[in-house]
Design a protein around this motif. Sequence first.
Motif, PDB file in Angstrom:
ATOM      1  N   ARG A   3      36.387  47.212  32.802  1.00 28.00           N
ATOM      2  CA  ARG A   3      37.764  47.276  32.240  1.00 28.00           C
ATOM      3  C   ARG A   3      38.615  46.983  33.327  1.00 28.00           C
ATOM      4  NH1 ARG A   3      41.691  51.015  31.166  1.00 28.00           N
ATOM      5  NH2 ARG A   3      42.804  50.759  29.241  1.00 28.00           N
ATOM      6  N   THR A   4      38.357  47.687  34.428  1.00 27.66           N
ATOM      7  CA  THR A   4      39.132  47.433  35.579  1.00 27.66           C
ATOM      8  C   THR A   4      39.439  46.089  36.007  1.00 27.66           C
ATOM      9  OG1 THR A   4      38.923  49.674  36.335  1.00 27.66           O
ATOM     10  CG2 THR A   4      39.668  48.211  38.073  1.00 27.66           C
ATOM     11  N   VAL A   5      38.043  45.389  36.048  1.00 28.05           N
ATOM     12  CA  VAL A   5      38.117  43.956  36.684  1.00 28.05           C
ATOM     13  C   VAL A   5      38.898  43.119  35.835  1.00 28.05           C
ATOM     14  CG1 VAL A   5      36.356  42.004  36.915  1.00 28.05           C
ATOM     15  CG2 VAL A   5      35.931  44.497  37.846  1.00 28.05           C
ATOM     16  N   ALA A   6      38.663  43.349  34.411  1.00 24.17           N
ATOM     17  CA  ALA A   6      39.323  42.526  33.169  1.00 24.17           C
ATOM     18  C   ALA A   6      40.786  42.835  33.419  1.00 24.17           C
ATOM     19  CB  ALA A   6      38.884  43.025  31.939  1.00 24.17           C
ATOM     20  N   ILE A   7      41.288  43.939  33.820  1.00 23.82           N
ATOM     21  CA  ILE A   7      42.722  44.152  33.912  1.00 23.82           C
ATOM     22  C   ILE A   7      43.265  43.551  34.983  1.00 23.82           C
ATOM     23  CG2 ILE A   7      44.560  46.013  34.089  1.00 23.82           C
ATOM     24  CD1 ILE A   7      42.778  47.880  32.425  1.00 23.82           C
ATOM     25  N   LEU A   8      42.594  43.634  36.244  1.00 23.81           N
ATOM     26  CA  LEU A   8      43.173  43.121  37.373  1.00 23.81           C
ATOM     27  C   LEU A   8      43.132  41.414  37.332  1.00 23.81           C
ATOM     28  CD1 LEU A   8      41.179  45.219  39.943  1.00 23.81           C
ATOM     29  CD2 LEU A   8      43.638  45.238  39.420  1.00 23.81           C
ATOM     30  N   ILE A   9      42.068  40.938  36.485  1.00 21.46           N
ATOM     31  CA  ILE A   9      41.921  39.428  36.317  1.00 21.46           C
ATOM     32  C   ILE A   9      43.232  39.093  35.513  1.00 21.46           C
ATOM     33  CG2 ILE A   9      40.792  37.439  35.246  1.00 21.46           C
ATOM     34  CD1 ILE A   9      38.169  39.037  36.313  1.00 21.46           C
ATOM     35  N   VAL A  59      56.345  37.929  38.835  1.00 21.47           N
ATOM     36  CA  VAL A  59      54.902  37.817  39.682  1.00 21.47           C
ATOM     37  C   VAL A  59      54.979  39.082  40.417  1.00 21.47           C
ATOM     38  CG1 VAL A  59      54.013  36.966  41.634  1.00 21.47           C
ATOM     39  CG2 VAL A  59      55.168  35.472  39.882  1.00 21.47           C
ATOM     40  N   LEU A  60      56.005  39.688  40.928  1.00 15.77           N
ATOM     41  CA  LEU A  60      56.001  41.024  41.586  1.00 15.77           C
ATOM     42  C   LEU A  60      55.684  42.215  40.854  1.00 15.77           C
ATOM     43  CD1 LEU A  60      59.029  40.455  44.096  1.00 15.77           C
ATOM     44  CD2 LEU A  60      56.611  40.217  44.806  1.00 15.77           C
ATOM     45  N   ALA A  61      56.071  42.180  39.729  1.00 14.72           N
ATOM     46  CA  ALA A  61      55.727  43.240  38.724  1.00 14.72           C
ATOM     47  C   ALA A  61      54.119  43.142  38.304  1.00 14.72           C
ATOM     48  CB  ALA A  61      56.575  43.156  37.642  1.00 14.72           C
ATOM     49  N   PHE A  62      53.652  42.102  38.193  1.00 14.79           N
ATOM     50  CA  PHE A  62      52.431  41.952  37.569  1.00 14.79           C
ATOM     51  C   PHE A  62      51.281  42.199  38.795  1.00 14.79           C
ATOM     52  CE2 PHE A  62      54.082  39.087  34.197  1.00 14.79           C
ATOM     53  CZ  PHE A  62      54.029  40.049  33.173  1.00 14.79           C
ATOM     54  N   LEU A  63      51.554  41.862  40.016  1.00 19.62           N
ATOM     55  CA  LEU A  63      50.796  41.933  41.030  1.00 19.62           C
ATOM     56  C   LEU A  63      50.813  43.374  41.330  1.00 19.62           C
ATOM     57  CD1 LEU A  63      51.359  38.581  43.407  1.00 19.62           C
ATOM     58  CD2 LEU A  63      49.295  39.294  42.039  1.00 19.62           C
ATOM     59  N   SER A  64      51.868  44.047  41.469  1.00 19.84           N
ATOM     60  CA  SER A  64      52.099  45.415  41.950  1.00 19.84           C
ATOM     61  C   SER A  64      51.788  46.539  40.880  1.00 19.84           C
ATOM     62  CB  SER A  64      53.445  45.758  42.458  1.00 19.84           C
ATOM     63  OG  SER A  64      54.365  45.776  41.567  1.00 19.84           O
ATOM     64  N   GLY A  65      52.115  46.058  39.713  1.00 17.29           N
ATOM     65  CA  GLY A  65      52.095  47.075  38.440  1.00 17.29           C
ATOM     66  C   GLY A  65      53.191  47.687  38.449  1.00 17.29           C
ATOM     67  N   ALA A  66      54.095  47.724  39.356  1.00 15.78           N
ATOM     68  CA  ALA A  66      55.445  48.688  39.155  1.00 15.78           C
ATOM     69  C   ALA A  66      56.335  47.818  38.078  1.00 15.78           C
ATOM     70  CB  ALA A  66      56.112  48.322  40.351  1.00 15.78           C
ATOM     71  N   PHE A  67      56.625  48.742  37.316  1.00 14.95           N
ATOM     72  CA  PHE A  67      57.616  48.527  35.948  1.00 14.95           C
ATOM     73  C   PHE A  67      56.775  47.439  35.217  1.00 14.95           C
ATOM     74  CE2 PHE A  67      60.354  49.670  39.360  1.00 14.95           C
ATOM     75  CZ  PHE A  67      61.109  50.609  39.056  1.00 14.95           C
ATOM     76  N   LEU A 124      45.192  49.605  41.923  1.00 15.28           N
ATOM     77  CA  LEU A 124      45.975  48.631  42.589  1.00 15.28           C
ATOM     78  C   LEU A 124      47.058  48.507  41.678  1.00 15.28           C
ATOM     79  CD1 LEU A 124      43.509  45.976  43.617  1.00 15.28           C
ATOM     80  CD2 LEU A 124      44.448  47.724  45.106  1.00 15.28           C
ATOM     81  N   ALA A 125      47.906  49.767  41.322  1.00 14.81           N
ATOM     82  CA  ALA A 125      48.864  49.872  40.582  1.00 14.81           C
ATOM     83  C   ALA A 125      49.942  50.688  40.917  1.00 14.81           C
ATOM     84  CB  ALA A 125      48.645  50.025  38.968  1.00 14.81           C
TER      85      ALA A 125
END
Length: 141
Positions: A3-9, A59-67, A124-125
């Motif tokens: 699940r974690t790998v799928a979410i990160l991908i 891009v920043l939000a998707f990579l960081s998980g913030a907001f 990583l969020a």
Amino acid sequence: MGRTVAILIARLIFAGVFAMAATFKFAGMANTAAYIAAVGFPVPLLLAWLAAIFEVALVLAFLSGAFFSEAALLAAAYVIFLAVSFHGPSHWQANQAEFGFFVDHFTFFAGLLYAAVHGPGEVLAVKQSLTRRTPGLNAQS
């Protein structure tokens, strides 16, 4: 673990799509503005710059998980706006491939809605959000 790998991908794919879009805009801002002007929007150069900056923020939000959820909802609205404005029914007569582009936006829309509901995952969020409660702070239903 799966699940974690799928979410990160998925987060990388979302970020990658918007990073490519922003890169193309920055590399050819005049071309982007001309494309925007061709569908009848005013101040196309300003809109092109705003779109590129917005895409970088996504891009920043998707990579960081913030907001993340907020970004996913805004991105979903943006994707539907782009589908209708640039590939909607008024474009189908001249080029039937536009219908395919239009429909493709809805699959991306669906993924973004799903992401908005489920969040960035636990790994990583950055846990910043305007819509989700922070654990431990009034967590009553």
